[in-house]
Design an enzyme around this catalytic site. Structure first.
Site, PDB file in Angstrom:
ATOM      1  N   ASP A  13       0.874  -1.187   0.000  1.00 36.50           N
ATOM      2  CA  ASP A  13       0.000   0.000   0.000  1.00 36.50           C
ATOM      3  C   ASP A  13       0.904   1.228   0.000  1.00 36.50           C
ATOM      4  OD1 ASP A  13      -2.358   1.413  -0.105  1.00 36.50           O
ATOM      5  OD2 ASP A  13      -2.659   1.449   2.047  1.00 36.50           O
ATOM      6  N   SER A  14       0.330   2.380  -0.362  1.00 38.55           N
ATOM      7  CA  SER A  14       1.124   3.609  -0.350  1.00 38.55           C
ATOM      8  C   SER A  14       1.485   4.004   1.090  1.00 38.55           C
ATOM      9  CB  SER A  14       0.330   4.739  -1.008  1.00 38.55           C
ATOM     10  OG  SER A  14      -0.897   4.909  -0.333  1.00 38.55           O
ATOM     11  N   CYS A  76      -3.334  -1.358  -2.346  1.00 37.57           N
ATOM     12  CA  CYS A  76      -3.577   0.033  -2.744  1.00 37.57           C
ATOM     13  C   CYS A  76      -4.511   0.083  -3.965  1.00 37.57           C
ATOM     14  CB  CYS A  76      -2.247   0.702  -3.073  1.00 37.57           C
ATOM     15  SG  CYS A  76      -2.463   2.439  -3.470  1.00 37.57           S
ATOM     16  N   GLU A 155      -3.281   8.754   7.884  1.00 37.91           N
ATOM     17  CA  GLU A 155      -1.832   8.522   7.873  1.00 37.91           C
ATOM     18  C   GLU A 155      -1.185   9.072   9.153  1.00 37.91           C
ATOM     19  OE1 GLU A 155      -0.874   6.605   5.352  1.00 37.91           O
ATOM     20  OE2 GLU A 155       1.251   6.595   5.827  1.00 37.91           O
ATOM     21  N   CYS A 187     -10.893   2.736  -0.579  1.00 40.21           N
ATOM     22  CA  CYS A 187      -9.524   3.164  -0.262  1.00 40.21           C
ATOM     23  C   CYS A 187      -9.190   2.543   1.082  1.00 40.21           C
ATOM     24  CB  CYS A 187      -9.466   4.692  -0.177  1.00 40.21           C
ATOM     25  SG  CYS A 187      -7.939   5.301   0.578  1.00 40.21           S
ATOM     26  N   HIS A 189      -7.330   3.298   3.469  1.00 38.54           N
ATOM     27  CA  HIS A 189      -7.267   4.183   4.641  1.00 38.54           C
ATOM     28  C   HIS A 189      -8.627   4.321   5.334  1.00 38.54           C
ATOM     29  CE1 HIS A 189      -3.368   5.099   2.977  1.00 38.54           C
ATOM     30  NE2 HIS A 189      -3.069   5.783   4.074  1.00 38.54           N
TER      31      HIS A 189
HETATM   32  N1  DGL Z   1      -4.687   3.663   0.407  1.00 39.77           N
HETATM   33  C1  DGL Z   1      -4.611   3.859  -0.963  1.00 39.77           C
HETATM   34  C2  DGL Z   1      -5.814   3.271  -1.708  1.00 39.77           C
HETATM   35  O1  DGL Z   1      -6.332   2.259  -1.300  1.00 39.77           O
HETATM   36  C3  DGL Z   1      -4.281   5.242  -1.447  1.00 39.77           C
HETATM   37  C4  DGL Z   1      -3.996   6.333  -0.471  1.00 39.77           C
HETATM   38  C5  DGL Z   1      -3.134   7.400  -1.130  1.00 39.77           C
HETATM   39  O2  DGL Z   1      -1.915   7.200  -1.131  1.00 39.77           O
HETATM   40  O3  DGL Z   1      -3.690   8.360  -1.666  1.00 39.77           O
HETATM   41  O4  DGL Z   1      -6.233   3.770  -2.710  1.00 39.77           O
END
Ligand code: DGL
Length: 274
Positions: A13-14, A76, A155, A187, A189
């Site tokens: 993931d990012s 991600c 984050e 997403c 997050h």
């Molecule tokens: N968590 C990531 C996703 O599922 C992206 C978050 C980001 O880096 O913008 O899309």
């Protein structure tokens, strides 16, 4: 003779969002080792353009390859929206993206075929979730709201704070006219804002099902590692983390999100091009 492949499974993931997926997989696969790799130095991906997202994702997968993973879960959604095909073309190990399983799960639970998706701005722009859902049910009415604003809050480990609640409440208010009965967290997050989302839904008197891809991916991974006969029967499980940004910050936030003492987290840093 039973075959056992002891190589780890990668999760990419990012940032910290995919820790929700790690938490699920860790429980569901107690004999598997995992490497969680996050490009914390260059996140958020969701406000970047397709060429950056693709180049960064490939670079992170090269690192996973070097770490000898047997398979990767591309947690991600932003990366998956733009470059899952390219990743599969370049790398020999099998890669599983979350989008397809989450799309199928949302179609299975909706009664009225009205699905609201929260995703990053880039994922929203790509239309990847809409396409995946329409493939399963062409009659589904799907709307996607870009919510990159919330990514940075999570984050920082503040997904359950007031600021994320206010943002979610605002997003929901925009869709008062849309009779959705299912929300898909598109997403990673957003998994860490679920209590706030439930609270905001209760405030507006809406009873909806929330699809969290962290739950959806487990079944697919099981099918994949069994089908390819790459399961491990190792007794103890090892989890390691690799991050491109600040190791101490990651330890602090991951410890909070995983509810695990910092000293139990094995975190290393890896270099990215910048
Ligand atoms: N968590 C990531 C996703 O599922 C992206 C978050 C980001 O880096 O913008 O899309």
């Amino acid at each position: 003779m039973k075959f056992s492949d002891k190589r780890p499974i990668g999760i990419f993931d990012s940032g910290v969002g995919g820790l929700g997926i790690l938490r699920e997989l860790q429980r569901a696969f107690p004999t598997e080792d995992f490497i969680y790799l996050a490009d914390t130095a260059r996140m958020p991906y969701g406000t970047r353009d397709v060429s950056d997202i693709t180049a960064y994702t490939i670079e992170c997968f090269e690192k996973l390859q070097e770490l000898n993973v047997k398979a990767v879960v591309l947690a991600c959604n932003t990366s998956a929206s733009y470059c899952i095909d390219e990743i599969k073309r370049i790398f020999d190990f099998p890669t599983l993206a979350v989008i397809g399983s989450a799309a199928l799960d949302s179609v299975m639970v909706t009664y009225n075929k009205h699905i609201l998706i929260f995703a990053t701005n880039a994922t929203t722009k790509s239309g990847a979730f809409q396409r995946a859902i329409k493939k399963v049910d062409s009659k589904a009415d799907v709307r996607t709201r870009g919510c990159s604003d919330i990514v940075n809050i999570v984050e920082e480990g503040k997904g359950e704070d007031e600021e994320s609640y206010e943002l979610l409440r605002g997003y929901l208010e925009e869709y008062q006219e849309f009779d959705y009965d299912t929300i898909l967290l598109g997403c990673t997050h957003l998994s860490f804002t679920k209590k706030n989302l439930q609270k905001a839904l209760a405030e507006i008197g809406k009873d909806v099902k929330i699809i969290d891809p962290a739950k959806s991916i487990s079944k697919d991974l099981k099918r994949m590692i069994e089908g390819l006969r790459i399961e491990s029967d190792e007794e103890d499980q090892k989890i390691s983390f690799y991050v491109s940004g600040d190791v101490n910050k990651f330890k602090r936030i991951a410890s909070k999100l995983l509810q695990e003492p910092e000293e139990n987290l094995d975190v290393s840093s890896f270099e990215v091009k910048g």
